[in-house]
Design a protein around this motif. Structure first.
Motif, mmCIF file in Angstrom:
data_model
loop_
_atom_site.group_PDB
_atom_site.id
_atom_site.type_symbol
_atom_site.label_atom_id
_atom_site.label_comp_id
_atom_site.label_asym_id
_atom_site.label_seq_id
_atom_site.Cartn_x
_atom_site.Cartn_y
_atom_site.Cartn_z
ATOM 1 N N VAL A 181 -18.420 -39.113 -21.460
ATOM 2 C CA VAL A 181 -19.564 -38.247 -21.122
ATOM 3 C C VAL A 181 -19.072 -36.899 -20.606
ATOM 4 N N ARG A 182 -18.039 -36.913 -19.777
ATOM 5 C CA ARG A 182 -17.479 -35.649 -19.264
ATOM 6 C C ARG A 182 -17.019 -34.746 -20.424
ATOM 7 N N GLU A 183 -16.305 -35.327 -21.368
ATOM 8 C CA GLU A 183 -15.813 -34.547 -22.499
ATOM 9 C C GLU A 183 -16.956 -34.066 -23.391
ATOM 10 N N LEU A 184 -17.962 -34.902 -23.598
ATOM 11 C CA LEU A 184 -19.124 -34.533 -24.404
ATOM 12 C C LEU A 184 -19.865 -33.360 -23.748
ATOM 13 N N GLU A 185 -20.103 -33.462 -22.444
ATOM 14 C CA GLU A 185 -20.807 -32.386 -21.739
ATOM 15 C C GLU A 185 -20.000 -31.095 -21.735
ATOM 16 N N ALA A 186 -18.686 -31.211 -21.589
ATOM 17 C CA ALA A 186 -17.832 -30.012 -21.611
ATOM 18 C C ALA A 186 -17.887 -29.336 -22.980
ATOM 19 N N ALA A 187 -17.952 -30.133 -24.042
ATOM 20 C CA ALA A 187 -18.004 -29.575 -25.389
ATOM 21 C C ALA A 187 -19.312 -28.870 -25.664
ATOM 22 N N ALA A 188 -20.388 -29.305 -25.016
ATOM 23 C CA ALA A 188 -21.717 -28.762 -25.291
ATOM 24 C C ALA A 188 -22.053 -27.533 -24.451
ATOM 25 N N ARG A 189 -21.194 -27.173 -23.546
ATOM 26 C CA ARG A 189 -21.484 -26.004 -22.690
ATOM 27 C C ARG A 189 -21.400 -24.710 -23.446
#
Length: 189
Positions: A181-189
């Motif tokens: 989830v952390r990596e997914l959210e970082a990618a979507a910023r």
């Protein structure tokens, strides 16, 4: 006119809870090349150069593993300039080329990292991969693997070899580590 807002990100990947538990201790992943990171086909030029096709999904998954502190490693029976260039571009540092005896090569990498088989996962597709697949905590293969490999592994990916199979394993490990989830959210910023 304002554009409608997109809904918040919600991970859509689901893995079996028992598989996630098996994946939690993994700190290193061994990948075969032909039939795993490629579709297994070999293009050989008139000059004898071997060409391979790699998928960007798999490459990005390997980079995500590295960011999460999980070491990607490669133990392969082949060697080629194309393969070396691809692994160098991905930053894969632990590689053994041209080895058919894969378990000792993988054991050497594990020893260098201060890890053991219980902290390892592997993805292979054929008989030369069996010695490694039999030792690791989490054994995976693409759906086009040989029947003996399919019968042995803990997880068969939905994605095909050379078309996201390795990424599926990377995603599974990221979910198990709690970092997906952390990596997914970082990618979507």
């Amino acid at each position: 006119m304002s554009l409608p807002e997109l809904p918040p990100l919600r991970p859509v990947l689901n893995f079996d809870p028992a598989l996630l538990l098996r994946a939690q201790p993994v700190r290193v992943v061994f990948f075969d090349i032909d039939g795993v990171l490629t579709d297994g086909g070999l293009f050989i030029s008139e000059a004898g150069e071997t060409l391979k096709r790699f998928h960007s999904l798999d490459g990005h998954g390997i980079k995500l593993l590295q960011r999460a502190g999980i070491t990607p490693a490669v133990v392969t029976g082949r060697d080629s300039p194309a393969l070396r260039l691809r692994l160098q571009a991905l930053g894969v540092q632990h590689v053994r080329y041209g080895t058919e005896d894969k378990a000792p090569a993988a054991a050497e990498i594990l020893a260098g990292l201060g890890l053991d088989w219980s902290q390892a996962a592997a993805m292979g597709d054929d008989w030369p991969d069996l010695p490694v697949l039999r030792r690791v905590a989490l054994a995976c293969c693409p759906p086009t693997a040989h029947a003996e490999v399919l019968a042995l592994v803990h997880h068969v990916t939905r994605a095909a070899a050379g078309a996201g199979a390795a990424r599926e394993l990377c995603d599974l490990l990221l979910v198990a580590s709690g970092l997906y989830v952390r990596e997914l959210e970082a990618a979507a910023r």
